[in-house]
Scaffold this active site. Structure first.
Site, PDB file in Angstrom:
ATOM      1  CB  CYS A 133     -10.708  15.161  -8.866  1.00 49.79           C
ATOM      2  SG  CYS A 133     -11.777  15.629  -7.660  1.00 49.79           S
ATOM      3  CB  CYS A 145       1.676  13.476  -6.341  1.00 42.57           C
ATOM      4  SG  CYS A 145       1.077  12.018  -5.242  1.00 42.57           S
ATOM      5  CB  SER A 149      -1.387  -0.467  -9.891  1.00 48.53           C
ATOM      6  OG  SER A 149      -1.788  -0.786  -8.612  1.00 48.53           O
ATOM      7  CG  ASP A 176      -1.068  -4.698  -3.533  1.00 46.63           C
ATOM      8  OD1 ASP A 176      -1.330  -3.989  -4.560  1.00 46.63           O
ATOM      9  OD2 ASP A 176      -2.051  -4.821  -3.019  1.00 46.63           O
ATOM     10  CG  ASP A 177      -1.033  -0.552  -5.362  1.00 48.33           C
ATOM     11  OD1 ASP A 177      -1.301   0.322  -4.289  1.00 48.33           O
ATOM     12  OD2 ASP A 177      -1.700  -0.864  -6.079  1.00 48.33           O
ATOM     13  CB  CYS A 226      -1.870  12.443   1.508  1.00 45.08           C
ATOM     14  SG  CYS A 226      -1.946  13.759   0.003  1.00 45.08           S
ATOM     15  CB  CYS A 259       4.582  15.578  -2.741  1.00 45.69           C
ATOM     16  SG  CYS A 259       3.823  15.663  -1.098  1.00 45.69           S
ATOM     17  CB  CYS A 313       2.076   9.507   1.887  1.00 47.56           C
ATOM     18  SG  CYS A 313       2.781   9.111   0.394  1.00 47.56           S
TER      19      CYS A 313
END
Length: 501
Positions: A18, A258, A305, A367-368, A404, A456, A459
């Site tokens: 969000c 994050c 990105s 790529d990300d 996550c 954090c 992941c």
């Protein structure tokens, strides 16, 4: 990079839950300002949008499914008059999928007074509180953890007659990630979980015209607000006609911002914890070029990105950078059902290679991240069809090995390709000539400007800053091999039971 989501399919990218935005500005068109802020934050959620406005007496709200520009027009904004506002753009992860009931802000009644809450993040322990609210006769309509938080704040405020006590109660009892903005008819509140997992910053409008709170600094920029600072972990900030007050709602815990915000989620023109997101991504590419060099003719970035990182890789390696993949910027989430033939095209709805650039060339493609691997596999196929002779895939995040639970849409471990295949197996399955990921230490090194660097990284590492309930962890942490082993055990147990009978 973000690909279109086709109905019935899970995204093959990490998706942010969000965006939240808040304004306290007497004399300003706060609804319109909030609408502009949400448009700047649209990348964080595209399923629904909503705005609630307080005029000193009550709260008026408008929300619906769709992009911000689909939900709001001149007439709907003109109907939202007041001086305090909160806004929300949603991508569903926890609870209900896209629905009007799940759209935010959530409204809660405190006797005759209404409050509106917008939440970014995911809570991990709402089941017991949900049951308590239901036992108290409180209706929950959406099934989301955000609604539980809104109703809990309202319920405790009704009992204590102090809104900040309701907020404090929620902060003491809700575990997980939350960056929240809340509007009463005459005040704006902003508060953040004690680990500061999800981002939230505040800024000031020129000439003391008011205050703005946003998930990212790009939301401040679009309304002309000057960044002041981040909302601190565990802090409650209150904006009213009496001024700005701050108190520690709960003690700050281990700092755990994050780290994926820098890799993918945040807009490149945002600044987080003092670090330019764009510069961080350039740094990632440079470090990856040193850690995993490749012999190639061109460096390509997967829009959007991956482009700053590709420029960094090209600069460090000396391999020329080229725009070899075109993104259709007008294809977003859609409610139009595609045909099966269109579904097979998949990624071509969003990305298309340029044969005139890449034909006959050896490519390094930046790529990300890789989540399930399907998008990368399709992209490599497209690049080869366009004439690429070699495709060396380089990823500016480490392998995503763990799900996550804090507001990012990753499935259970059995859906994460890196948790179920070796690097060599992934490379072969996707059809790349080589595959490499940045190291976790290299990713950390790319963020030299972050104040109080502590992230954090669950992941990547499985080290979760907020404990995951065992009932959730048991299923979510199982790989395909674990599921197969459990199935074998259950089958063996069933056979023995049958023989005994």
């Amino acid at each position: 990079m973000s690909t279109s989501i086709l109905p019935g399919e899970r995204p093959d990218r990490l998706e942010e839950e969000c965006a939240v935005f808040g304004v306290f500005a007497p004399g300003e068109d706060v609804a319109r300002m909030t609408c502009f802020g949400l448009q700047a934050l649209q990348h964080r959620g595209q399923e629904s949008a909503g705005i609630a406005v307080g005029d000193g007496e009550t709260i008026m709200a408008s929300k619906d499914l769709g992009l911000v520009t689909q939900v709001f027009d001149e007439a709907s904004l003109a109907a939202l008059t007041g001086f305090v506002a909160v806004g929300h753009a949603r991508y569903s992860t926890s609870g209900a999928a896209a629905s009007w009931e799940a759209a935010q802000p959530h409204i809660s009644a405190i006797d005759e007074t209404l409050i509106a809450l917008a939440h970014n993040g995911t809570l991990v322990n709402t089941n017991s509180l949900r049951a308590r609210l239901i036992d108290d006769g409180i209706q929950l309509r959406s099934g989301t953890d955000s609604e539980v938080a809104a109703k809990a704040i309202g319920d405790i405020t009704k009992k204590t007659h102090h809104l900040r006590e309701g907020i404090r109660f929620a902060m003491e009892h809700l575990k997980g990630a939350y960056a929240m903005v809340l509007a009463s008819p005459d005040c704006l509140y902003a508060f953040r979980d004690p680990n500061g997992i999800r981002p939230l910053c505040m800024g000031k409008l020129p000439d003391d015209r008011g205050w703005v709170v946003s998930s990212e600094t790009c939301g401040l920029d679009i309304v002309g607000a000057e960044y002041v600072r981040d909302v601190n972990p565990g802090e409650i900030v209150r904006f009213s006609k009496d001024g700005v007050t701050s108190e520690q709602g709960v003690p700050a815990g281990r700092r755990a911002s994050c780290i994926f915000e820098y890799v993918y989620f945040a807009r490149p023109d945002s600044v987080m914890d003092g670090q330019s997101v764009y510069q961080a991504r350039r740094n990632m590419g440079r470090i990856l070029a040193r850690e995993a060099p490749a012999d190639a003719d061109l460096v390509l970035g997967v829009p959007d990105s991956g482009i700053p990182s590709a420029m960094g890789f090209a600069f460090e390696s000396g391999i020329p950078y080229a725009d070899g993949i075109v993104k259709n910027r007008y294809v977003g989430r859609t409610f139009i059902q595609p045909t099966q033939a269109m579904r097979q095209l998949g990624i071509r709805l969003k990305l298309n290679p340029l044969p005139s650039v890449i034909s006959g060339k050896r490519l390094v493609v930046i790529d990300d991240s890789i989540v399930r691997g399907n998008t990368s596999k399709k992209l490599i196929e497209m690049l080869r069809q366009a004439g690429a002779t070699e495709v060396h895939l380089r990823i500016v995040s480490p392998e995503v090995l763990w799900p996550c639970f804090y507001g990012i849409d990753t499935d259970t471990r059995d859906q994460l390709i890196a948790a179920n295949m070796t690097n060599e197996e992934m490379c072969e399955w996707m059809g790349a000539d080589s595959l490499a990921f940045i190291s976790l230490s290299g990713l950390r090194e790319s963020l030299p400007d972050v104040s109080e660097p502590s992230f954090c990284e669950a992941c990547f590492s499985g080290d979760y800053p907020v404990e995951i309930p065992p009932s959730t962890a048991k299923k979510s942490f199982m790989t395909k091999a674990d599921f197969a082993a459990e199935y074998a055990r259950e089958s063996e147990k069933a056979e023995k039971t049958q023989v005994t009978l």
